[in-house]
Design a protein around this motif. Structure first.
Motif, PDB file in Angstrom:
ATOM      1  N   MET A  94       0.848  -1.188   0.000  1.00 30.23           N
ATOM      2  CA  MET A  94       0.000   0.000   0.000  1.00 30.23           C
ATOM      3  C   MET A  94       0.885   1.240   0.000  1.00 30.23           C
ATOM      4  SD  MET A  94      -2.972  -1.162   2.643  1.00 30.23           S
ATOM      5  CE  MET A  94      -1.983  -2.216   3.682  1.00 30.23           C
ATOM      6  N   GLU A  95       0.802   2.001  -1.087  1.00 31.21           N
ATOM      7  CA  GLU A  95       1.526   3.270  -1.191  1.00 31.21           C
ATOM      8  C   GLU A  95       0.638   4.329  -0.539  1.00 31.21           C
ATOM      9  OE1 GLU A  95       4.528   3.571  -2.343  1.00 31.21           O
ATOM     10  OE2 GLU A  95       4.778   1.661  -3.378  1.00 31.21           O
ATOM     11  N   VAL A  96       0.879   4.615   0.735  1.00 28.18           N
ATOM     12  CA  VAL A  96       0.006   5.521   1.468  1.00 28.18           C
ATOM     13  C   VAL A  96       0.456   6.973   1.380  1.00 28.18           C
ATOM     14  CG1 VAL A  96      -0.947   3.768   2.987  1.00 28.18           C
ATOM     15  CG2 VAL A  96       1.174   4.915   3.626  1.00 28.18           C
ATOM     16  N   GLY A  97       1.602   7.223   0.769  1.00 24.37           N
ATOM     17  CA  GLY A  97       2.045   8.584   0.501  1.00 24.37           C
ATOM     18  C   GLY A  97       2.682   9.267   1.684  1.00 24.37           C
ATOM     19  N   SER A  98       3.320  10.381   1.403  1.00 24.95           N
ATOM     20  CA  SER A  98       4.040  11.110   2.448  1.00 24.95           C
ATOM     21  C   SER A  98       3.396  12.443   2.754  1.00 24.95           C
ATOM     22  CB  SER A  98       5.500  11.319   2.037  1.00 24.95           C
ATOM     23  OG  SER A  98       5.549  12.040   0.823  1.00 24.95           O
ATOM     24  N   SER A  99       2.276  12.766   2.107  1.00 22.49           N
ATOM     25  CA  SER A  99       1.631  14.047   2.367  1.00 22.49           C
ATOM     26  C   SER A  99       0.623  13.907   3.496  1.00 22.49           C
ATOM     27  CB  SER A  99       0.925  14.540   1.103  1.00 22.49           C
ATOM     28  OG  SER A  99      -0.086  13.620   0.737  1.00 22.49           O
TER      29      SER A  99
ATOM     30  N   PRO B  80       1.778  20.612  10.113  1.00 22.15           N
ATOM     31  CA  PRO B  80       2.816  21.627   9.952  1.00 22.15           C
ATOM     32  C   PRO B  80       3.889  21.459  11.034  1.00 22.15           C
ATOM     33  CG  PRO B  80       0.635  22.625   9.942  1.00 22.15           C
ATOM     34  CD  PRO B  80       0.455  21.183  10.299  1.00 22.15           C
ATOM     35  N   PHE B  81       5.096  21.760  10.694  1.00 21.43           N
ATOM     36  CA  PHE B  81       6.237  21.724  11.615  1.00 21.43           C
ATOM     37  C   PHE B  81       6.615  20.311  12.047  1.00 21.43           C
ATOM     38  CE2 PHE B  81       3.824  25.675  12.443  1.00 21.43           C
ATOM     39  CZ  PHE B  81       4.695  26.542  11.778  1.00 21.43           C
ATOM     40  N   THR B  82       6.182  19.308  11.306  1.00 21.21           N
ATOM     41  CA  THR B  82       6.606  17.944  11.582  1.00 21.21           C
ATOM     42  C   THR B  82       7.354  17.431  10.361  1.00 21.21           C
ATOM     43  OG1 THR B  82       4.574  16.961  10.711  1.00 21.21           O
ATOM     44  CG2 THR B  82       4.618  17.466  13.070  1.00 21.21           C
ATOM     45  N   SER B  83       8.195  16.452  10.577  1.00 22.53           N
ATOM     46  CA  SER B  83       8.934  15.888   9.446  1.00 22.53           C
ATOM     47  C   SER B  83       8.584  14.410   9.301  1.00 22.53           C
ATOM     48  CB  SER B  83      10.437  16.058   9.664  1.00 22.53           C
ATOM     49  OG  SER B  83      10.838  15.353  10.813  1.00 22.53           O
ATOM     50  N   GLY B  84       8.850  13.894   8.132  1.00 25.01           N
ATOM     51  CA  GLY B  84       8.580  12.487   7.870  1.00 25.01           C
ATOM     52  C   GLY B  84       7.144  12.235   7.490  1.00 25.01           C
ATOM     53  N   PRO B  85       6.851  11.013   7.130  1.00 25.11           N
ATOM     54  CA  PRO B  85       5.489  10.666   6.705  1.00 25.11           C
ATOM     55  C   PRO B  85       4.533  10.640   7.889  1.00 25.11           C
ATOM     56  CG  PRO B  85       6.855   8.714   6.793  1.00 25.11           C
ATOM     57  CD  PRO B  85       7.766   9.882   7.065  1.00 25.11           C
TER      58      PRO B  85
ATOM     59  N   VAL C 269       3.411  -7.273   9.278  1.00 28.18           N
ATOM     60  CA  VAL C 269       3.172  -5.956   8.693  1.00 28.18           C
ATOM     61  C   VAL C 269       4.428  -5.121   8.851  1.00 28.18           C
ATOM     62  CG1 VAL C 269       1.736  -3.882   8.736  1.00 28.18           C
ATOM     63  CG2 VAL C 269       0.717  -6.113   9.225  1.00 28.18           C
ATOM     64  N   LEU C 270       4.840  -4.482   7.749  1.00 28.93           N
ATOM     65  CA  LEU C 270       6.027  -3.622   7.730  1.00 28.93           C
ATOM     66  C   LEU C 270       5.606  -2.205   7.400  1.00 28.93           C
ATOM     67  CD1 LEU C 270       8.306  -5.950   5.573  1.00 28.93           C
ATOM     68  CD2 LEU C 270       8.125  -5.886   8.076  1.00 28.93           C
ATOM     69  N   TRP C 271       6.031  -1.253   8.220  1.00 25.03           N
ATOM     70  CA  TRP C 271       5.820   0.167   7.940  1.00 25.03           C
ATOM     71  C   TRP C 271       7.140   0.710   7.418  1.00 25.03           C
ATOM     72  CZ3 TRP C 271       3.351  -2.380  11.833  1.00 25.03           C
ATOM     73  CH2 TRP C 271       1.994  -2.118  12.040  1.00 25.03           C
ATOM     74  N   LEU C 272       7.127   1.298   6.215  1.00 31.50           N
ATOM     75  CA  LEU C 272       8.351   1.761   5.558  1.00 31.50           C
ATOM     76  C   LEU C 272       8.320   3.269   5.330  1.00 31.50           C
ATOM     77  CD1 LEU C 272       8.534  -0.917   2.701  1.00 31.50           C
ATOM     78  CD2 LEU C 272       9.485  -1.081   5.000  1.00 31.50           C
ATOM     79  N   ASP C 273       9.490   3.889   5.445  1.00 30.30           N
ATOM     80  CA  ASP C 273       9.698   5.271   5.025  1.00 30.30           C
ATOM     81  C   ASP C 273      10.748   5.197   3.929  1.00 30.30           C
ATOM     82  OD1 ASP C 273       9.962   7.980   4.675  1.00 30.30           O
ATOM     83  OD2 ASP C 273      10.952   8.344   6.601  1.00 30.30           O
ATOM     84  N   ASP C 274      10.360   5.558   2.715  1.00 31.01           N
ATOM     85  CA  ASP C 274      11.130   5.225   1.517  1.00 31.01           C
ATOM     86  C   ASP C 274      11.253   3.709   1.534  1.00 31.01           C
ATOM     87  OD1 ASP C 274      11.343   7.837   0.492  1.00 31.01           O
ATOM     88  OD2 ASP C 274      13.051   8.239   1.804  1.00 31.01           O
ATOM     89  N   ASP C 275      12.440   3.160   1.648  1.00 31.66           N
ATOM     90  CA  ASP C 275      12.571   1.705   1.709  1.00 31.66           C
ATOM     91  C   ASP C 275      13.050   1.226   3.078  1.00 31.66           C
ATOM     92  OD1 ASP C 275      11.754   1.414  -0.934  1.00 31.66           O
ATOM     93  OD2 ASP C 275      13.796   1.516  -1.714  1.00 31.66           O
TER      94      ASP C 275
ATOM     95  N   ASP D  65       5.257   5.756   4.573  1.00 30.32           N
ATOM     96  CA  ASP D  65       4.737   6.163   3.274  1.00 30.32           C
ATOM     97  C   ASP D  65       4.391   4.932   2.437  1.00 30.32           C
ATOM     98  OD1 ASP D  65       7.238   5.289   2.428  1.00 30.32           O
ATOM     99  OD2 ASP D  65       7.944   7.279   1.874  1.00 30.32           O
ATOM    100  N   ARG D  66       4.733   3.749   2.969  1.00 28.88           N
ATOM    101  CA  ARG D  66       4.392   2.478   2.315  1.00 28.88           C
ATOM    102  C   ARG D  66       4.202   1.432   3.410  1.00 28.88           C
ATOM    103  NH1 ARG D  66       8.753   0.719  -1.683  1.00 28.88           N
ATOM    104  NH2 ARG D  66       7.660   2.159  -3.053  1.00 28.88           N
ATOM    105  N   ILE D  67       3.173   0.608   3.250  1.00 24.57           N
ATOM    106  CA  ILE D  67       2.926  -0.499   4.168  1.00 24.57           C
ATOM    107  C   ILE D  67       2.945  -1.782   3.349  1.00 24.57           C
ATOM    108  CG2 ILE D  67       1.231  -1.587   5.699  1.00 24.57           C
ATOM    109  CD1 ILE D  67       0.238   1.263   6.336  1.00 24.57           C
ATOM    110  N   VAL D  68       3.617  -2.801   3.885  1.00 27.83           N
ATOM    111  CA  VAL D  68       3.664  -4.108   3.232  1.00 27.83           C
ATOM    112  C   VAL D  68       3.075  -5.131   4.195  1.00 27.83           C
ATOM    113  CG1 VAL D  68       5.137  -5.877   2.195  1.00 27.83           C
ATOM    114  CG2 VAL D  68       5.738  -3.458   1.946  1.00 27.83           C
ATOM    115  N   GLU D  69       2.072  -5.872   3.732  1.00 24.78           N
ATOM    116  CA  GLU D  69       1.449  -6.929   4.521  1.00 24.78           C
ATOM    117  C   GLU D  69       1.782  -8.267   3.886  1.00 24.78           C
ATOM    118  OE1 GLU D  69      -2.367  -4.339   6.126  1.00 24.78           O
ATOM    119  OE2 GLU D  69      -2.735  -5.959   4.696  1.00 24.78           O
ATOM    120  N   LEU D  70       2.304  -9.193   4.710  1.00 26.26           N
ATOM    121  CA  LEU D  70       2.751 -10.510   4.259  1.00 26.26           C
ATOM    122  C   LEU D  70       2.151 -11.583   5.165  1.00 26.26           C
ATOM    123  CD1 LEU D  70       6.221  -9.055   4.455  1.00 26.26           C
ATOM    124  CD2 LEU D  70       5.589 -10.139   2.325  1.00 26.26           C
ATOM    125  N   PRO D  71       2.032 -12.823   4.681  1.00 29.54           N
ATOM    126  CA  PRO D  71       1.597 -13.902   5.565  1.00 29.54           C
ATOM    127  C   PRO D  71       2.558 -14.027   6.754  1.00 29.54           C
ATOM    128  CG  PRO D  71       1.582 -14.621   3.281  1.00 29.54           C
ATOM    129  CD  PRO D  71       2.262 -13.287   3.316  1.00 29.54           C
TER     130      PRO D  71
END
Length: 134
Positions: free
Chosen positions: A52-57, A61-66, A82-88, A108-114
Motif C-alpha cells: 500500500m503506497e500511502v504517501g508522504s503528504s 505543519p512543523f513535523t517531518s517524515g510521513p 506488517v512492515l511500515w516503511l519510510d522510503d525503503d 509512506d508504504r505499508i507491506v502486509e505478508l503472511p
C-alpha cells in the motif's frame, strides 16, 4: 514485482545476500483497496504481499517524515507480518493476529505478508518493491 529484504549491516555484522520475501505482489492503488486491505480473504498464497503506497503528504505543519498509518486486523482471517516503511527503510515490523491486533507507525508504504514471511526483518533494514519485468 517482488519484495526484497536487505539487512541493516551498520553494526558490522556479517553481510548477507538480499532475501526475497514475496514473489506474488498486489498493489492496493486506490483508497478503497487500501481501506479493504486483506479483509475478508479466505486464503493467502505463501509468497504473497500486499503493498500500500500511502504517501508522504498530509503531515501536520512543523513535523517531518510521513504521517502515522494505522493498521487493524478486523475481518482479517490470517495472521500477518506488517512492515511500515519510510522510503525503503523499515520503521516498524509487527506480527499481527486476526481480530485482536492493531498497530501504528509513520510510513509512506505499508507491506502486509503472511505470518512468518518477514521473520528477521527489523527496524533499520531495507525492504524494496522491485519491478521484475526488467
Amino acid at each position: 514485482m517482488h519484495v526484497v529484504h536487505d539487512r541493516d549491516d551498520t553494526l558490522g555484522e556479517q553481510a548477507t545476500e538480499p532475501r526475497t520475501l514475496a514473489t506474488e505482489v498486489e498493489v492496493a492503488d486506490s483508497g478503497l483497496a487500501q481501506m479493504r486491505g486483506l479483509m475478508f480473504r479466505s486464503e493467502l498464497p505463501e509468497n504473497f504481499a500486499l503493498v500500500m503506497e500511502v504517501g508522504s503528504s498530509g503531515g501536520l505543519p512543523f513535523t517531518s517524515g510521513p504521517p502515522r498509518q494505522f493498521v487493524h486486523m478486523l475481518f482479517v482471517r490470517h495472521s500477518l507480518d506488517v512492515l511500515w516503511l519510510d522510503d525503503d527503510e523499515v520503521l516498524k515490523a509487527k506480527r499481527m493476529h486476526p481480530w485482536r491486533s492493531a498497530g501504528m507507525a509513520r510510513a509512506d508504504r505499508i507491506v502486509e505478508l503472511p505470518a512468518g514471511a518477514a521473520e528477521g526483518v527489523a527496524p533499520g533494514d531495507t525492504v524494496r518493491v522491485v519491478d521484475s519485468s526488467g
